[in-house]
Design a protein around this motif. Structure first.
Motif, short mmCIF file in Angstrom:
data_model
loop_
_atom_site.label_atom_id
_atom_site.label_comp_id
_atom_site.label_asym_id
_atom_site.label_seq_id
_atom_site.Cartn_x
_atom_site.Cartn_y
_atom_site.Cartn_z
N PHE A 129 45.96 33.67 34.21
CA PHE A 129 47.04 32.87 34.77
C PHE A 129 47.21 33.25 36.24
O PHE A 129 47.43 34.43 36.56
CB PHE A 129 48.36 33.13 34.02
N ALA A 130 47.09 32.28 37.12
CA ALA A 130 47.21 32.54 38.55
C ALA A 130 48.62 32.93 38.91
O ALA A 130 49.60 32.35 38.42
CB ALA A 130 46.77 31.31 39.35
N LYS A 131 48.75 33.92 39.77
CA LYS A 131 50.08 34.43 40.15
C LYS A 131 50.94 33.36 40.82
O LYS A 131 52.14 33.25 40.57
CB LYS A 131 49.89 35.61 41.09
N LEU B 246 35.43 39.43 51.88
CA LEU B 246 35.20 38.21 52.62
C LEU B 246 35.96 37.03 52.03
O LEU B 246 35.70 35.88 52.39
CB LEU B 246 33.70 37.87 52.66
N VAL B 247 36.85 37.29 51.12
CA VAL B 247 37.65 36.23 50.52
C VAL B 247 39.11 36.66 50.48
O VAL B 247 39.43 37.85 50.60
CB VAL B 247 37.17 35.89 49.08
N GLU B 248 39.98 35.70 50.34
CA GLU B 248 41.38 36.00 50.17
C GLU B 248 41.62 36.46 48.73
O GLU B 248 41.10 35.88 47.79
CB GLU B 248 42.23 34.76 50.47
N GLN B 249 42.39 37.53 48.59
CA GLN B 249 42.64 38.08 47.27
C GLN B 249 43.55 37.14 46.47
O GLN B 249 44.59 36.72 46.95
CB GLN B 249 43.29 39.46 47.38
N MET B 250 43.12 36.82 45.27
CA MET B 250 43.90 35.98 44.37
C MET B 250 44.23 36.79 43.13
O MET B 250 43.33 37.35 42.49
CB MET B 250 43.11 34.71 43.99
N TYR B 251 45.50 36.87 42.81
CA TYR B 251 45.94 37.71 41.70
C TYR B 251 46.10 36.88 40.44
O TYR B 251 46.57 35.74 40.47
CB TYR B 251 47.26 38.39 42.06
N TYR B 252 45.70 37.50 39.33
CA TYR B 252 45.75 36.85 38.03
C TYR B 252 46.34 37.80 37.01
O TYR B 252 46.15 39.02 37.09
CB TYR B 252 44.35 36.42 37.57
N LEU B 253 47.04 37.21 36.05
CA LEU B 253 47.46 37.95 34.86
C LEU B 253 46.42 37.68 33.79
O LEU B 253 46.22 36.53 33.37
CB LEU B 253 48.83 37.48 34.40
N TYR B 254 45.72 38.73 33.34
CA TYR B 254 44.67 38.60 32.34
C TYR B 254 45.20 39.03 30.97
O TYR B 254 45.92 40.04 30.86
CB TYR B 254 43.47 39.48 32.70
N VAL B 255 44.84 38.26 29.98
CA VAL B 255 45.20 38.58 28.60
C VAL B 255 43.92 38.50 27.76
O VAL B 255 43.34 37.43 27.62
CB VAL B 255 46.26 37.61 28.04
N ARG B 256 43.48 39.63 27.27
CA ARG B 256 42.30 39.67 26.41
C ARG B 256 42.76 39.75 24.95
O ARG B 256 43.37 40.74 24.53
CB ARG B 256 41.41 40.87 26.74
N ILE C 45 46.90 43.08 35.29
CA ILE C 45 46.91 42.26 36.50
C ILE C 45 45.70 42.64 37.33
O ILE C 45 45.44 43.82 37.57
CB ILE C 45 48.21 42.47 37.29
N GLY C 46 44.94 41.64 37.75
CA GLY C 46 43.74 41.89 38.54
C GLY C 46 43.50 40.75 39.51
O GLY C 46 44.35 39.88 39.70
N THR C 47 42.33 40.77 40.11
CA THR C 47 41.94 39.76 41.09
C THR C 47 40.72 39.02 40.57
O THR C 47 40.24 39.26 39.46
CB THR C 47 41.62 40.40 42.44
N GLN C 48 40.18 38.13 41.43
CA GLN C 48 38.98 37.41 41.04
C GLN C 48 37.75 38.30 41.04
O GLN C 48 36.68 37.88 40.62
CB GLN C 48 38.75 36.20 41.96
N ALA C 49 37.90 39.56 41.48
CA ALA C 49 36.79 40.51 41.41
C ALA C 49 36.64 41.11 40.03
O ALA C 49 35.68 41.84 39.77
CB ALA C 49 36.99 41.63 42.44
N ASP C 50 37.56 40.82 39.14
CA ASP C 50 37.51 41.38 37.80
C ASP C 50 36.33 40.83 37.01
O ASP C 50 35.96 39.67 37.14
CB ASP C 50 38.82 41.07 37.07
#
Length: 784
Positions: A100-102, A42-52, A173-178
């Motif tokens: 970091f937002a794509k 129900l949302v637009e997918q937003m991609y992020y680069l995650y660094v743990r 690389i993931g989305t806000q569902a991560d």
């Protein structure tokens, strides 16, 4: 043109089911194929680069100081995030995530530095790790989290030459569902530091479980006044936290007073407060003397789940006055005054912590009384457009917006989007639905707690949206832009638009239809009802408790946000609201007036054909009176079917015209935004003015309730609630068929005998028609 600005707008967002997670040929997103997401649809997918950044080991010490104060720095283009630093530690553990937002990435290389913190001068370089974004894997839940790995640190030149020390990292690389998204440091919030970081994260809150504490003060024995020459005028005062209630003074002057009064408080789990009861003597109009006291923890009282009787108990009071001093056991009397109580904890209903006009949950507190859910509500908070600047930053207007949604016990708060008038959240939340005739409330606020001086400020209101679930069709995705409208001392103002995606899924259609015949609240609510004054007091105390508990979370849900969501000031007098409710009633009466005018036209033969048909129908009904009732039902059935094609296609929204917010007089606005008690005029004027506002506020509520009942009658055939209208239309059809074949005398006899039946044959619960009627929607949902 101005009305169009305040209306609901259709939107066409690219929701998750249309955005596959990782499309071939998408550059640094390549690697997962074209598998669509199973969540966040129900949302637009937003991609992020995650660094743990997990930890480091065997870091080299500084040759001069003989120690190292390490921290990690994650750099991607112009964006840079740092972990906290540790003093004199060669094996630090950071356990921090950076996102970091794509759409803002301008580099193809990710660099992770390890540096040595220096008090003066430039921090020393220890080592770094470099990643090519084209080689970064993509992860989509429900895949397990990516396992971190150890990486050897390279020198400053990055030519493959290794230095001492290793760092454990995970890059994906993931989305806000991560799972890492809520707690991650976001690059778009790089300007926020210190405690402000905790105030911008998205969180889910659960409001406390509320209970009624019913204290039945029966009687007392051996109450000894301090002045033995007079018979005391005794009353009991009870206190739970900041709630203080008193009984009336016992009318009989005696040492064994009798009251038999109920004192009802609101208590929240965990029960960290006590019930303090004092017996006091009213010596004069301005003086009360303490005669005895008892302090009881709330955990000792029985939790009452049904209407079974609660046993009473005698409690000994601590003595005060001559012969016994507080804390001095040597002077304690050999006998003690006693008080007779019947105390229990009753399951409160979540309707108590919110305005009764916008109920979001009607379940009792006790989980043993809960019924299975009948559906699921899914909400996608997409974005906002055209927000007004709420503050000034660096000489320009700025807004740090976040959204709060409340349904039942669950509150959600999105992350704060820093310095944006068109923020994009794209966060999705889910609630279980136990009754479709409930309302979800959303509010948008400007975060004013990002800096060091934020503790003394209040988050500003941007606007509010309410959606009644019964007005939604099941399994349909509603995507609309809701206007954010607020009323200010200068008048009504549109603050922007909130874009939402809403879906109400039904798990059991039969159970949901059956709910329309059930009481709104559990049985105990009707067997032991509260008075209107008690309900007002309990609701105020419940709101105070909920606001205090949610404000103790981390990050806190601010009191001003909670009060705005719960409509804490909805009971106060407002000339604007009173006029709006008056014209709501006039709109209802307009139908009656229209019928009268139509009949007058018939009598005046202005349309001969219509007049002749009315005369024929009148004669038929006179000669065959048994056809009157079935004809009425058949007529309502036809109207209901005819109105189906004109049924509302959109959920209701804030209506400025209905709220009488556009043409309000400035003096009326000044009165509405005045403090309560008023801050204007002399003391006597203040007293009279407040009394007038209090009385007028009650009248306003009664008028509003009358308008609500009339709108429910009007809405039964309007298809605003498609399930309720369907049930009524089918009932009308069945009733018409039954009444056509049943003699009128039989119907009249059965109806009369049923109405005059013996009280033993009556139920204390509301009737099925009453329950159905109370669940019908009204225009109240569109009121500001």
């Amino acid at each position: 043109m101005q009305q169009e600005e305040y209306k609901l707008k259709d939107t066409s967002p690219q929701l998750g089911e249309r955005w596959p997670m990782g499309v071939k040929g998408s550059g640094w997103f390549y690697g997962i194929g074209d598998r669509p997401t199973s969540t966040y649809d129900l949302v637009e997918q937003m991609y992020y680069l995650y660094v743990r950044v997990v930890k480091a080991k065997e870091l080299p010490v500084n040759a001069v100081t003989g120690s190292i104060d390490p921290y990690a720095e994650v750099k991607l283009g112009n964006y840079k995030g740092t972990t906290r630093h540790f003093e004199k530690k060669t094996n630090p553990e950071w356990k921090q995530v950076f996102a970091f937002a794509k759409e803002r990435i301008q580099s193809s290389m990710l660099e992770v530095f390890v540096r040595d913190k220096e008090m003066v001068g430039r921090d020393d370089f220890v080592g770094k790790v470099v990643f090519d974004l084209n080689e970064v894997p993509t992860r989509v839940p429900p895949d397990s989290p990516l396992a971190p790995q150890w990486y050897r640190l390279e020198d400053r030149r990055g030519e493959g030459k290794l230095v001492r020390g290793e760092i454990m990292l995970a890059v994906w690389i993931g989305t806000q569902a991560d799972e890492a998204f809520p707690e991650a440091w976001h690059a778009d919030a790089a300007s926020v530091h210190g405690e402000g970081i905790y105030n911008i994260r998205s969180k889910v809150y659960v409001s406390p479980k509320l209970w009624y504490l019913r204290v039945n003060v029966i009687e007392a024995q051996d109450v000894q006044p301090n002045d033995r020459s007079r018979v005391p005028e005794v009353f009991v005062k009870g206190q739970v936290g900041n709630q203080v209630l008193k009984t009336r003074a016992c009318p009989a002057r005696t040492l064994n007073p009798l009251w038999n009064e109920d004192l009802v408080f609101v208590a929240a789990e965990p029960f960290d407060e006590h019930l303090v009861l004092t017996i006091e003597d009213r010596v004069s109009a301005t003086k009360d003397e303490l005669l005895g006291r008892i302090t009881l923890p709330l955990t000792i009282f029985e939790k009452r789940l049904d209407h079974r009787p609660v046993h009473s108990q005698w409690f000994n009071l601590e003595k005060f006055g001559f012969g016994a001093l507080e804390g001095d056991r040597r002077k304690e009397l050999k006998f003690s005054s006693r008080i007779h109580l019947r105390v229990c904890l009753e399951g409160a209903y979540h309707v108590m912590d919110e305005s009764t006009m916008y109920i979001s949950d009607m379940r009792p507190t006790a989980r043993q009384l809960w019924k299975p859910p009948i559906g699921v509500l899914e909400l996608g908070i997409l974005s906002a457009q055209g927000l007004q600047a709420m503050k000034t930053r660096d000489g320009r207007g700025a807004t740090d917006a976040y959204c709060v949604a409340k349904y039942g016990q669950k509150w959600v708060r999105t992350r704060t989007i820093i310095d944006s008038l068109s923020p994009k959240w794209n966060e999705q939340y889910t609630w279980e639905v136990f009754d479709p005739c409930t309302v979800i409330t959303l509010g948008v606020f400007d975060n004013c707690h990002l800096g060091a001086n934020g503790a003394t400020t209040r988050d500003a209101r941007i606007g509010k949206v309410r959606i009644r679930l019964s007005t939604l069709e099941t399994d349909r995705i509603y995507t609309h832009a809701y206007p954010l409208i607020v009323l200010q001392p200068s008048g009504v103002k549109k603050m922007g638009e909130l874009q939402l995606a809403v879906r109400f899924t039904c798990l059991s259609f039969i159970t949901m239809i059956h709910l329309y015949s059930r009481p709104l609240l559990p049985k105990m609510h009707y067997i032991h009802p509260f008075t209107v004054n008690q309900l007002d007091s309990l609701r105020h105390q419940a709101m105070t408790i909920v606001a205090a508990r949610l404000g103790r979370a981390e990050p806190p849900l601010r009191r001003e946000a909670v009060e705005y969501m719960l409509d804490v000031d909805s009971h106060l007098w407002s000339m604007r609201r009173s006029k709006a409710n008056f014209f709501r009633i006039m709109a209802l009466l307009s139908g009656v007036i229209g019928v009268c005018r139509w009949f007058d036209d018939v009598c005046r033969w202005r349309n001969p054909v219509t007049t002749v048909l009315v005369h024929v129908l009148f004669l038929i009904l006179v000669w065959y009176p048994e056809l009157i009732l079935p004809t009425v039902f058949l007529y309502m059935f036809v109207i209901g079917v005819w109105n189906y094609r004109r049924r509302p296609r959109h959920p209701p929204h804030m209506d400025t015209k209905l709220s009488w917010a556009e043409g309000v007089h400035p003096d009326e606005l000044d009165e509405e935004f005045d403090t309560f008690p008023t801050s204007k005029g002399h003391d006597i004027v203040r007293m009279r003015y407040d009394r007038l506002r209090s009385v007028a506020g009650r009248i306003q509520t009664v008028v509003g309730d009358m308008a609500t009942q009339g709108e429910r009658m009007q809405g039964v055939l309007s298809w605003r609630d498609p399930r309720a209208t369907m049930l009524f239309v089918l009932f009308c059809l069945v009733a018409a068929m039954v009444l056509y074949i049943t003699p009128f005398r039989v119907v009249a006899m059965v109806a009369g005998l049923y109405a005059m039946r013996h009280p033993r044959l009556r139920s204390k619960l509301p009737s099925v028609p009453s329950n159905f009627f109370k669940r019908l929607p009204s225009k109240l949902d569109s009121m500001l």
